[in-house]
Design an enzyme around this catalytic site. Sequence first.
Site, PDB file in Angstrom:
ATOM      1  N   ASP A 149     -56.589   5.889  63.399  1.00 53.72           N
ATOM      2  CA  ASP A 149     -55.433   5.085  62.838  1.00 53.72           C
ATOM      3  C   ASP A 149     -55.273   3.700  63.680  1.00 53.72           C
ATOM      4  O   ASP A 149     -54.244   3.131  64.210  1.00 53.72           O
ATOM      5  CB  ASP A 149     -54.097   5.823  63.009  1.00 53.72           C
ATOM      6  CG  ASP A 149     -52.718   4.963  62.891  1.00 53.72           C
ATOM      7  OD1 ASP A 149     -52.081   4.163  61.678  1.00 53.72           O
ATOM      8  OD2 ASP A 149     -51.603   5.438  63.275  1.00 53.72           O
ATOM      9  N   CYS A 213     -35.834  10.403  50.328  1.00 51.86           N
ATOM     10  CA  CYS A 213     -36.018   9.031  51.055  1.00 51.86           C
ATOM     11  C   CYS A 213     -34.822   8.438  51.100  1.00 51.86           C
ATOM     12  O   CYS A 213     -33.341   8.039  49.920  1.00 51.86           O
ATOM     13  CB  CYS A 213     -36.732   7.846  50.640  1.00 51.86           C
ATOM     14  SG  CYS A 213     -37.229   6.867  51.235  1.00 51.86           S
ATOM     15  N   CYS A 256     -39.158   9.007  61.190  1.00 50.84           N
ATOM     16  CA  CYS A 256     -38.151   9.782  59.693  1.00 50.84           C
ATOM     17  C   CYS A 256     -39.016  10.562  60.128  1.00 50.84           C
ATOM     18  O   CYS A 256     -40.284   9.858  58.921  1.00 50.84           O
ATOM     19  CB  CYS A 256     -37.586   8.326  59.031  1.00 50.84           C
ATOM     20  SG  CYS A 256     -36.602   9.376  58.298  1.00 50.84           S
ATOM     21  N   CYS A 259     -38.683  12.683  53.698  1.00 52.91           N
ATOM     22  CA  CYS A 259     -40.231  13.134  52.729  1.00 52.91           C
ATOM     23  C   CYS A 259     -40.531  14.389  52.578  1.00 52.91           C
ATOM     24  O   CYS A 259     -41.159  14.713  52.078  1.00 52.91           O
ATOM     25  CB  CYS A 259     -40.355  11.521  52.786  1.00 52.91           C
ATOM     26  SG  CYS A 259     -42.189  11.289  53.476  1.00 52.91           S
TER      27      CYS A 259
END
Length: 366
Positions: A149, A213, A256, A259
């Site tokens: 990443d 979501c 978050c 999902c």
Amino acid sequence: MSQGSGVEQAIARVARQLDGWAHTLGFSQIGVADVDLSSAEQPLLDWLAAGFHGEMGYMQAHGLKRARPAELVPGTVRVITARMAYLPLGTAEGWVEHEWQRQERPGEAIVSVYARGRDYHKVLRQRLQALADQIAEAVGPFGYRVFTDSAPVLEVELAARSGLGWRGKHTLALSREGGSMFFLGEIFVDLALPLTEPVTPHCGSCEACIQACPTQAILTPYQLDARRCISYLTIEQGGPIPVEFRRAMGNRIYGCDDCQLACPWNKYAQRSTLPDFDEREPLGGAQLLELWAWNEAEFLRRTEGGAIRRIGHERWRRNLAVALGNALAAGAVDAAAMKAALVAEREASSPLVREHIDWALAQAAP
């Protein structure tokens, strides 16, 4: 024996031992992908053209190098892909329900599960480097570069092509053996390792992630508008959080997981074998007021070595102010203390934080 056949034998030996080396280092699975990602180029260009990357200008800056590993690292002929589970070792079986329940306690601060321990960039980079060192012992010096990443790499695309999982409708990689609660990393190599086969997608007609979501950031299956995503808003967004998304943030102050919590495959999420991802106190269940009391020095001390530090104290306070406003709107039992704490810090705060404090105070029940 010719030099060529010797190299081929060494590569074959590496291919046989790669899984064992990787598991010893804490990885859950290893794959090998080809470098031809040409079919991913147009979808990438379309996504960028739509502006769905928001303020993440680095995603556009490298152009199609994201889809062309051999241009990003000249000489690359294969990409070794790796996934590493990050659920803390002591995570209870009912962890998903526990995370949902935390959203019903407005005074509690929610940090995304992946960010509660050590910064994954450091963990994966060190262990991918160790894996590269083991390969070098087997084949001699070779060309490689480690990523986690940290550069223009289509991680999920490479993971899917090498059999680590498939792309879920939320755009994250999904595995039948590990759900989506894992990190991805890569080693670009100039060794012609044998490829590993992709797996069949298993989302079927399920759209639980889309429905879960809070900000409808998943526009359609496999299409995410990052500008609406709470993870983006709390981490990547540099300025004010758009007013229309603040109430939907609830008490999420960094990232978050909704999902992922909604995804049925995460009942198979694996626990990490490393202590690095164990929750650091108090990130597993702190109260908003407790975190609001941190000055910048305390913030830096508490987040040392963790992923949260990258957003800085100002964004941290901005996010907390929104969560406190939502707690006030929900009629939190310590509403008076929350209002007093916000008012006490208003004048000394930056214009960015002050604007969110004012919004928060305006949410208080009459």
